[in-house]
Design a protein around this motif. Structure first.
Motif, PDB file in Angstrom:
ATOM      1  N   THR A  77       0.795  -1.350   0.028  1.00 16.76           N
ATOM      2  CA  THR A  77       0.185  -0.048   0.077  1.00 16.76           C
ATOM      3  C   THR A  77       0.927   1.088   0.123  1.00 16.76           C
ATOM      4  OG1 THR A  77      -0.027   0.185   2.457  1.00 16.76           O
ATOM      5  CG2 THR A  77      -1.738  -1.067   1.402  1.00 16.76           C
ATOM      6  N   PRO A  78       0.437   2.290  -0.436  1.00 11.92           N
ATOM      7  CA  PRO A  78       1.061   3.663  -0.288  1.00 11.92           C
ATOM      8  C   PRO A  78       1.675   3.685   1.169  1.00 11.92           C
ATOM      9  CG  PRO A  78      -0.855   3.958  -1.503  1.00 11.92           C
ATOM     10  CD  PRO A  78      -1.020   2.440  -0.742  1.00 11.92           C
ATOM     11  N   GLU A  79       0.789   3.439   2.315  1.00 14.55           N
ATOM     12  CA  GLU A  79       1.255   3.853   3.718  1.00 14.55           C
ATOM     13  C   GLU A  79       2.419   2.749   3.797  1.00 14.55           C
ATOM     14  OE1 GLU A  79      -0.533   2.942   8.104  1.00 14.55           O
ATOM     15  OE2 GLU A  79      -1.601   2.234   6.254  1.00 14.55           O
ATOM     16  N   GLN A  80       2.605   1.595   3.235  1.00 12.93           N
ATOM     17  CA  GLN A  80       3.580   0.842   3.567  1.00 12.93           C
ATOM     18  C   GLN A  80       4.898   1.118   3.026  1.00 12.93           C
ATOM     19  OE1 GLN A  80       1.538  -2.874   2.282  1.00 12.93           O
ATOM     20  NE2 GLN A  80       1.552  -3.652   4.390  1.00 12.93           N
ATOM     21  N   ARG A  81       4.779   1.556   1.662  1.00  8.97           N
ATOM     22  CA  ARG A  81       5.598   2.334   0.770  1.00  8.97           C
ATOM     23  C   ARG A  81       6.293   3.547   1.515  1.00  8.97           C
ATOM     24  NH1 ARG A  81       5.121   0.003  -4.658  1.00  8.97           N
ATOM     25  NH2 ARG A  81       3.384  -1.377  -4.469  1.00  8.97           N
ATOM     26  N   CYS A  82       5.589   4.141   2.215  1.00  6.80           N
ATOM     27  CA  CYS A  82       6.169   5.553   2.662  1.00  6.80           C
ATOM     28  C   CYS A  82       6.659   5.240   3.888  1.00  6.80           C
ATOM     29  CB  CYS A  82       5.195   6.376   3.062  1.00  6.80           C
ATOM     30  SG  CYS A  82       4.158   7.181   1.644  1.00  6.80           S
ATOM     31  N   LYS A  83       6.121   4.354   4.804  1.00  4.40           N
ATOM     32  CA  LYS A  83       7.026   4.027   6.004  1.00  4.40           C
ATOM     33  C   LYS A  83       8.350   3.250   5.659  1.00  4.40           C
ATOM     34  CE  LYS A  83       2.803   3.360   8.774  1.00  4.40           C
ATOM     35  NZ  LYS A  83       1.797   2.322   9.635  1.00  4.40           N
ATOM     36  N   ALA A  84       8.357   2.485   4.719  1.00  6.32           N
ATOM     37  CA  ALA A  84       9.583   1.863   4.404  1.00  6.32           C
ATOM     38  C   ALA A  84      10.624   2.784   3.952  1.00  6.32           C
ATOM     39  CB  ALA A  84       9.521   0.867   3.155  1.00  6.32           C
ATOM     40  N   ALA A  85      10.187   3.869   3.003  1.00 10.73           N
ATOM     41  CA  ALA A  85      11.052   5.074   2.714  1.00 10.73           C
ATOM     42  C   ALA A  85      11.535   5.655   3.967  1.00 10.73           C
ATOM     43  CB  ALA A  85      10.432   6.122   1.854  1.00 10.73           C
TER      44      ALA A  85
END
Length: 145
Positions: free
Chosen positions: A128-136
């Motif tokens: 999800t976008p949330e998961q991608r942002c947290k990973a970044a």
């Protein structure tokens, strides 16, 4: 921020401000417009916001940089942020920035994303976008204990 704090964050403006500051390298500017205080953003490589006007010397008095930690959504009108934490097309911009940084950052990002989606790699395309942002954020920010 600690790893736990980042993982516990929900989508929204707080996460998007962190993405703008730490991942994308944007600069926040406070602009006084009458009785209202706006926060606008300067992307890397762009001119200062007051330089966009022909009367830039006069307009310069209305602007001053503001640390991201001092942005208060109850006091400031914040505009210009994308919803990276909820919109998949905006989240891909975050991934493009990680790719642009290159080097070990790509590996850090991919490792964090794999841990967040609890996958050996295949499910990463469905992150999800949330998961991608947290990973970044986890890849970029230094870990605090």
């Amino acid at each position: 921020m600690t790893r736990e704090e980042i993982l516990a964050m929900s989508t929204g403006k707080d996460m998007n401000l962190l993405i703008a500051e730490h991942v994308l390298g944007w600069i926040a500017w406070k602009e006084q417009r009458g009785e209202y205080t706006h926060v606008i953003f300067q992307r890397p490589g762009e001119r200062e916001p007051y330089m966009r006007s022909q009367q830039w010397k006069t307009d310069q008095k209305r602007y001053e940089p503001i640390p991201f930690t001092e942005i208060d959504r109850m006091k400031h009108i914040v505009s210009g942020l994308k919803d990276w934490s909820s919109d998949i097309s905006a989240a891909w911009e975050v991934e493009e920035k990680i790719k642009e940084i290159g080097g070990l950052m790509i590996g850090y990002y991919m490792t964090e994303l794999m841990l967040i989606v609890r996958s050996n790699g295949f499910n990463m395309v469905h992150a999800t976008p949330e998961q991608r942002c947290k990973a970044a954020l986890l890849a970029i920010l230094p870990g605090e204990e």
